[in-house]
Structures are given as structure tokens and as C-alpha cells.
Design an enzyme around this catalytic site. Structure first.
Site, short mmCIF file in Angstrom:
data_model
loop_
_atom_site.label_atom_id
_atom_site.label_comp_id
_atom_site.label_asym_id
_atom_site.label_seq_id
_atom_site.Cartn_x
_atom_site.Cartn_y
_atom_site.Cartn_z
N ASN A 20 -10.63 -3.92 -0.53
CA ASN A 20 -10.61 -2.79 -1.46
C ASN A 20 -9.79 -3.08 -2.70
OD1 ASN A 20 -12.20 -0.58 -0.75
ND2 ASN A 20 -10.78 0.04 0.88
N CYS A 30 -18.91 -0.97 1.54
CA CYS A 30 -18.14 0.17 2.02
C CYS A 30 -19.06 0.94 2.94
CB CYS A 30 -17.72 1.06 0.84
SG CYS A 30 -16.98 2.62 1.36
N TYR A 66 -14.36 10.88 -0.65
CA TYR A 66 -13.25 10.62 -1.56
C TYR A 66 -13.29 11.49 -2.83
CZ TYR A 66 -11.62 6.64 1.19
OH TYR A 66 -11.11 5.85 2.18
N HIS A 86 -16.57 5.13 -3.63
CA HIS A 86 -15.68 6.29 -3.44
C HIS A 86 -15.80 7.33 -4.56
CE1 HIS A 86 -12.84 3.98 -0.43
NE2 HIS A 86 -14.11 3.95 -0.08
N ARG A 106 0.83 -1.20 0.00
CA ARG A 106 0.00 0.00 0.00
C ARG A 106 0.88 1.26 0.00
NH1 ARG A 106 -4.45 1.54 4.67
NH2 ARG A 106 -4.84 3.68 4.04
C1 G6P Z 1 -12.81 4.00 4.90
C2 G6P Z 1 -13.00 3.55 3.49
C3 G6P Z 1 -12.33 2.24 3.27
C4 G6P Z 1 -10.87 2.39 3.60
C5 G6P Z 1 -10.67 2.87 5.03
C6 G6P Z 1 -9.22 3.23 5.22
O1 G6P Z 1 -13.52 3.16 5.75
O2 G6P Z 1 -14.36 3.45 3.14
O3 G6P Z 1 -12.50 1.87 1.93
O4 G6P Z 1 -10.19 1.17 3.43
O5 G6P Z 1 -11.43 4.03 5.26
O6 G6P Z 1 -8.83 3.03 6.51
P1 G6P Z 1 -7.28 3.00 6.89
O7 G6P Z 1 -7.25 3.05 8.37
O8 G6P Z 1 -6.72 1.74 6.32
O9 G6P Z 1 -6.68 4.22 6.23
MN MN Z 2 -14.56 2.24 1.38
#
Ligand code: G6P
Ligand code: MN
Length: 417
Positions: free
Chosen positions: A145, A166, A240, A196, A91
Site C-alpha cells: 500500500n 486490493c 474507505y 480506496h 504506520r
Molecule cells: C484492507 C485494505 C488494505 C489494507 C488492509 C488493512 O484489506 O484493502 O489496503 O491494508 O485492509 O489491514 P490491517 O489489518 O493492516 O489494518
Molecule cells: Mn486495499
């Protein structure tokens, strides 16, 4: 009585889901939960913690763990998927490399999201093929995701039942609940777009359209996008959409931060996993609230409960378009308001959709479908076309070298290329 399998149970989010299942024990009689992960070390820690946590919650359910999903699938009713192929390590490449080329690096949006899809789709297809074979009637409840692309790819190739989730889709409802002090169930809306990349409109409370004043209060909850813009559109955008409406501003913020979100999470996770490993600890660690996945269990358990009890619950989910949005293909997966029941997920008709956002939605969908094709075929030119179609990438002189560098950085996780 139900059997739930969690794929990617070595994720720090697992206790969230357990908590949701426990809270719904009266409507969702789960007898057995199987934790599956390829990371044995994390699986073992999580297994220990979940046993303690269930005791703490006084939740009477059989918990077991295995690295073999095939074994776990036999007799399963729901398969919750929460995988991150390559982990937060990959990531971080999604977040960092694009910045060198002056484009947004993010885990679900732009080229970062694209590579997340290219890594995740082949694995999710393998998982879905095992579902076809070992538990063909089970529902896949996916949170991996980018959920829209993953759902589109799996449903294109496999005959399975799948909900792409989501928490973002239910957020406008929760925002109304908080900002207007109304019950969640009194709020409905039309919802157009993709995961998103979507817009909420025609919001009603107890059947009555919300007033301008109410709209303002709800709009404030969407803090990532200019309030002035939200009022001009009179739509509640996905948080987003900031990457599209405020690209330059976000880009300079991303460039000046000393840690990417993925890097920050690696730190957070150290703390979270310390807490999970501690045999004295039997409650959800506070640090978990610093992850962005809040609301996940509400959605995942909501789908399971609606399917099991055949309630026809209203939920925003990623499903094949099938004519809902006239300007997109039937197989294109969209995120929209649906009724969920035992026979499946039925998208609702969209009324008078806002035409000013259809260009963005179409362009992003075009990029998504090309990415799905690239993920399934491993075709370089299709991947390049996907990048050219993406409104945040678009330029050939950027797309080509960026694609090459991303392919190199992720090569261990891209068997199809
Ligand atoms: C939100 C989004 C998810 C995403 C997450 C990120 O819930 O809808 O799609 O994965 O935030 O969380 P993080 O703690 O991994 O940045
Ligand atoms: Mn999401």
C-alpha cells in the site's frame, strides 16, 4: 512450471498466499516459491512455518528463503510484493501525528497514506528495476500500500508488467454473492475511481440489472457509509469513502480510541508470530483472520491464474487510465474493471458514469499524482502541493507544519528528501 517470489515474505500474510496457491495447484502449476525479506529473523520463522504448512496442505512445492531478491528473481514468473517500509512502527506515526492537527490519520488515506507512499515508492522502484534486469518477463503482483500510487510510480519509471491489487475491488461481487445468494461469476459491474476512493454501479446478475430490493441488500454490506447516502447515490462506495463522507464523526472516533489500528496490530502480531514460531504448529493461526487483508490471496492468485492460462478473467485492478476515465490523464493509475490475460490487463469501457463523484475522484487523483512526483523527486514544494490538493488536508496552515512533522518522524525512511 512456475516460479513465484514473495517480496516481504516476513509479513504475517504470507501463509494466505501459500494457501491460495495450494488451492489453485491444478490450474497454476507452481514448482518453486522463494521467500524474500530483509528481516532475517522473521524470514527464518516464516520459512519454517511455510515448510510445515505445505506438508499440512499436502502441497508439493519447493520452498526456499533468501535475503537477496536479485538471486531469487532469476527465472521468476511472478513477483508478489507485500512490503511495509518501516513496518507498523512507522504506520503508527501515520495514524497518530495527523490527529494532533485535526486531520484523519490512516495508513492509506490522507496524509498517512501519503507518507506511506513516500516511504514505499523508492523501495518499490528498486525492486522493479531488479525485475527489469533479472526477470523482465515476470509479472509484479503488488499488494503493498497505497497500491494505486505505488503502481503509478513504478509504471511511470520502469518497463515492467504490474498489477496493483486490493481486495476492495472485488468486494461488491462477493457482497452480491453473499447477500443475494448468486454465484460470483454471474455478477458484473462498472467501477469508477481509484484505490480506496471508488464507486460500483450498473450491477448486473446474469446480465440483468439488480432491483432496488437487491441493491438494498448489497448496500447493507458496506457498513462504514450511511445507508441513506448510499441509496441517494445509488452507488456502492468503497468502504474507505467513510473518511470523506463522515469525516467529523470518524475523526472524533479516531481521537477517542486508546489504540490506533497499527498499535492494535503490533499486539495481534505478537500472537500471530508466536504461533508461526511454534514447531508444533502447521496450520494458519486463527488470529490472522483479525488482520484486514482477507481476500488478498483470492486476488493475487486470480491474476496469476488468468495470466498463466490466458483466461481473460474479469477483475477489478489498478491500471493506467489510458482514456478509460475521460477527465483523468492517461498515465494516472485508476482502479477499474479489467480483463486479465496473457497479453496484460485491459481496462473496460465505463458506461454513463455518475457525475456527482467526479469532483472527489479528480481531487484525490490530483493529490496522488503530486505525491508520486514528490516520492520520485524528493521535492518539498511538490509534497506541500500534494497536501493542499488533498480534500482531507487542504488548509495551508495545517499542511505546512504537518508536513514538517511527518518528514521528521519518517526521515530514516525517506532517502529522497
Ligand atoms: C484492507 C485494505 C488494505 C489494507 C488492509 C488493512 O484489506 O484493502 O489496503 O491494508 O485492509 O489491514 P490491517 O489489518 O493492516 O489494518
Ligand atoms: Mn486495499
Amino acid at each position: 512450471e512456475l516460479k513465484v517470489v514473495i517480496i516481504g515474505a516476513g509479513s504475517s500474510y504470507t501463509p494466505e498466499l501459500i494457501e491460495g496457491l495450494s488451492e489453485h495447484r491444478n490450474v497454476l502449476p507452481v514448482k518453486e516459491i522463494v521467500l524474500v525479506d530483509i528481516n532475517e529473523e522473521r524470514l527464518e520463522i516464516m520459512d519454517g512455518f511455510v515448510h510445515r504448512y505445505c506438508r499440512h496442505l499436502d502441497y508439493d512445492v519447493e520452498i526456499s528463503s533468501t535475503t537477496s531478491r536479485q538471486e531469487a528473481f532469476v527465472g521468476a514468473d511472478f513477483i508478489a510484493c507485500q512490503i511495509r517500509v518501516g513496518g507498523n512502527k512507522q504506520r503508527i506515526y501515520d495514524e497518530k501525528i495527523p490527529l494532533k492537527y485535526g486531520v484523519i490519520g490512516q495508513e492509506t488515506t490522507g496524509v498517512g497514506g501519503m507518507f506511506n507512499a513516500l516511504r514505499t515508492i523508492p523501495v518499490m522502484i528498486e525492486i522493479a528495476k531488479d525485475v527489469e534486469k533479472y526477470c523482465p518477463d515476470a509479472w509484479i503482483v503488488n499488494y503493498s500500500n497505497p497500491t494505486g500510487l505505488v503502481t503509478e510510480a513504478v509504471l511511470k519509471v520502469c518497463h515492467v508488467k504490474m498489477a496493483g491489487l486490493c481486495a476492495g475491488g472485488m468486494r461488491p461481487r462477493w457482497w452480491c454473492e453473499e447477500a443475494l445468494e448468486v454465484s460470483e461469476e454471474s455478477v458484473y459491474y462498472d467501477y469508477i475511481g481509484l484505490n480506496h476512493m471508488n464507486f460500483t454501479y450498473n450491477i448486473t446478475i446474469d446480465g440483468k440489472p439488480i432491483t432496488d430490493e437487491q441493491f438494498s441488500k448489497v448496500a447493507k454490506k458496506c457498513a462504514t457509509v450511511s445507508q441513506d447516502l448510499i441509496h441517494k447515490l445509488r452507488l456502492i462506495p468503497s468502504q474507505y469513502t467513510q473518511y470523506y463522507f463522515h469525516t467529523s464523526k470518524i475523526l472524533s472516533q479516531l481521537k477517542s480510541q486508546d489504540k490506533t489500528r497499527g498499535e492494535a496490530i503490533l499486539e495481534l502480531e505478537k500472537q500471530i508470530w508466536r504461533e508461526y514460531s511454534n514447531p508444533e504448529n502447521d496450520d494458519k493461526p486463527k488470529t490472522l483472520a483479525k488482520r484486514g487483508g482477507g481476500g488478498y490471496s483470492r486476488i493475487a492468485v486470480g491474476v496469476m491464474e488468468a495470466v498463466y492460462n490466458d483466461t481473460g478473467k474479469w477483475m477489478v485492478i489498478n491500471v493506467p487510465n489510458n482514456g478509460t476515465i475521460q477527465f483523468l490523464d492517461d498515465e494516472a493509475v485508476i482502479e477499474t474493471a479489467c480483463f486479465v490475460s496473457r497479453d496484460g490487463i485491459k481496462p473496460l469501457n465505463l458506461k454513463n458514469y455518475p457525475t456527482e463523484v467526479i469532483g472527489l475522484i479528480s481531487a484525490v487523483k490530483n493529490y496522488e499524482s503530486l505525491t508520486v512526483e514528490a516520492a520520485l523527486t524528493g521535492d518539498y514544494d511538490t509534497a506541500l502541493k500534494a497536501m493542499l490538493a488533498h480534500p482531507l488536508i487542504r488548509e495551508y496552515d495545517i499542511a505546512k507544519p504537518l508536513l514538517d512533522e511527518m518528514l521528521e518522524a519518517h526521515k530514516d525512511y525517506l532517502p529522497q528528501f
